[in-house]
Design a protein around this motif. Structure first.
Motif, PDB file in Angstrom:
ATOM      1  N   ALA A 154       0.831  -1.210   0.000  1.00 28.30           N
ATOM      2  CA  ALA A 154       0.000   0.000   0.000  1.00 28.30           C
ATOM      3  C   ALA A 154       0.866   1.261   0.000  1.00 28.30           C
ATOM      4  N   ALA A 155       1.930   1.259   0.802  1.00 23.57           N
ATOM      5  CA  ALA A 155       2.816   2.425   0.862  1.00 23.57           C
ATOM      6  C   ALA A 155       3.509   2.643  -0.472  1.00 23.57           C
ATOM      7  N   GLY A 156       3.900   1.550  -1.135  1.00 29.57           N
ATOM      8  CA  GLY A 156       4.567   1.675  -2.415  1.00 29.57           C
ATOM      9  C   GLY A 156       3.648   2.185  -3.506  1.00 29.57           C
ATOM     10  N   SER A 243       8.842   8.077  -6.778  1.00 30.41           N
ATOM     11  CA  SER A 243       8.657   6.930  -7.668  1.00 30.41           C
ATOM     12  C   SER A 243       9.628   5.804  -7.347  1.00 30.41           C
ATOM     13  N   ILE A 244      10.889   6.166  -7.104  1.00 32.91           N
ATOM     14  CA  ILE A 244      11.893   5.155  -6.772  1.00 32.91           C
ATOM     15  C   ILE A 244      11.552   4.487  -5.438  1.00 32.91           C
ATOM     16  N   ALA A 245      11.118   5.298  -4.468  1.00 28.81           N
ATOM     17  CA  ALA A 245      10.725   4.731  -3.175  1.00 28.81           C
ATOM     18  C   ALA A 245       9.539   3.790  -3.332  1.00 28.81           C
ATOM     19  N   GLY A 246       8.582   4.176  -4.177  1.00 25.80           N
ATOM     20  CA  GLY A 246       7.430   3.311  -4.423  1.00 25.80           C
ATOM     21  C   GLY A 246       7.841   1.981  -5.006  1.00 25.80           C
ATOM     22  N   LEU A 247       8.758   2.022  -5.966  1.00 33.04           N
ATOM     23  CA  LEU A 247       9.245   0.788  -6.571  1.00 33.04           C
ATOM     24  C   LEU A 247       9.937  -0.092  -5.536  1.00 33.04           C
TER      25      LEU A 247
END
Length: 258
Positions: A154-156, A243-247
């Protein structure tokens, strides 16, 4: 010796007053943040000394949990809120030089913290519920691999959603709040702080839920999340950082669940 023109002397006086006010505001924020982190460090040390703890019950336990979350949110979020708070303080000083008295900086800051205290209340209720359901470890992390994976996922995913982008842009541009949505009086200053705080909650709430995975009182992860939020809100390239953190978070969720 040639004296300064009256206008130049006045400008220098205003600049000096603004610089002094900024130093006072920043020093005050540093003291509050330091006290919050000292409280968290002492609480974590006390938990380590006590070892495994059985879930506590009653309103007293909920109150202590709420206090812990509220202090934690204060220590984590005030650093990234400092530019908005300092900017409001600058407006207070500039208006004072023109004869207009604006509400003090602490009024705006109280509104900002009120938003995070409201979030803390929800987080505290969730923690107590998980403890009573025996889904929390003694280190205050979620005991269910499935639930931990769901939080990570969910966080990603949230890092890529338009709602995240809107809230992040609002957090990164407090000047828009003061120019477009200015509200007069103490109530107005509190509401502006609350509005800015709500956008910050909207931006970061899923990141805060990661503490249930890493450990609510795991100060290393508390510091890492706070540092990431600071980078995301204040440094260039926020969209790429998100975006990178989400990935990375989605990848972690998949790794955990497989």
């Amino acid at each position: 010796m040639v004296g300064l023109a009256p206008g130049a002397a006045l400008d220098r006086g205003i600049a000096a007053a603004l610089a002094k006010d900024r130093r006072i505001v920043i020093a005050s924020l540093v003291v509050v943040i330091a006290l919050a982190w000292l409280y968290l460090w002492r609480s974590a040390a006390a938990m380590a000394d006590m070892g495994a703890m059985a879930p506590m019950g009653g309103a007293g336990a909920l109150g202590l949990t709420l206090a812990m979350w509220s202090v934690m949110m204060t220590g984590m979020m005030l650093p990234s809120a400092a530019p908005a708070i300092v900017l409001y303080g600058t407006l207070v000083r500039r208006n004072a030089e023109r004869g207009t008295v604006l509400p003090a900086v602490w009024v705006f800051t109280s509104g900002y913290l009120a938003a995070w205290i409201a979030f803390s209340a929800v987080a505290a209720l969730a923690q107590v519920a998980l403890e009573h359901a025996m889904l929390m470890t003694p280190q205050l992390s979620v005991a269910s691999k499935g639930l931990s994976g769901a939080v990570l996922l969910a966080a990603g995913v949230y890092q890529w959603l338009p709602a995240k982008d809107v809230c992040l842009r609002k957090c990164r541009n407090p000047l828009e709040l003061f120019t477009v949505r200015w509200r007069a009086g103490a109530r107005g200053a509190f509401r502006m702080g609350l509005e800015h705080g709500l956008y910050c909650v909207g931006c970061c709430w899923t990141l805060m839920l990661l503490l249930f995975v890493a450990g609510v009182m795991n100060l290393l992860w508390v510091a890492l999340i706070a540092a990431f939020i600071f980078i995301e809100k204040l440094l260039p390239g926020a969209r790429y950082t998100s975006s990178i953190a989400g990935l990375a978070l989605v990848g972690s969720a998949v790794f955990l669940l497989l």
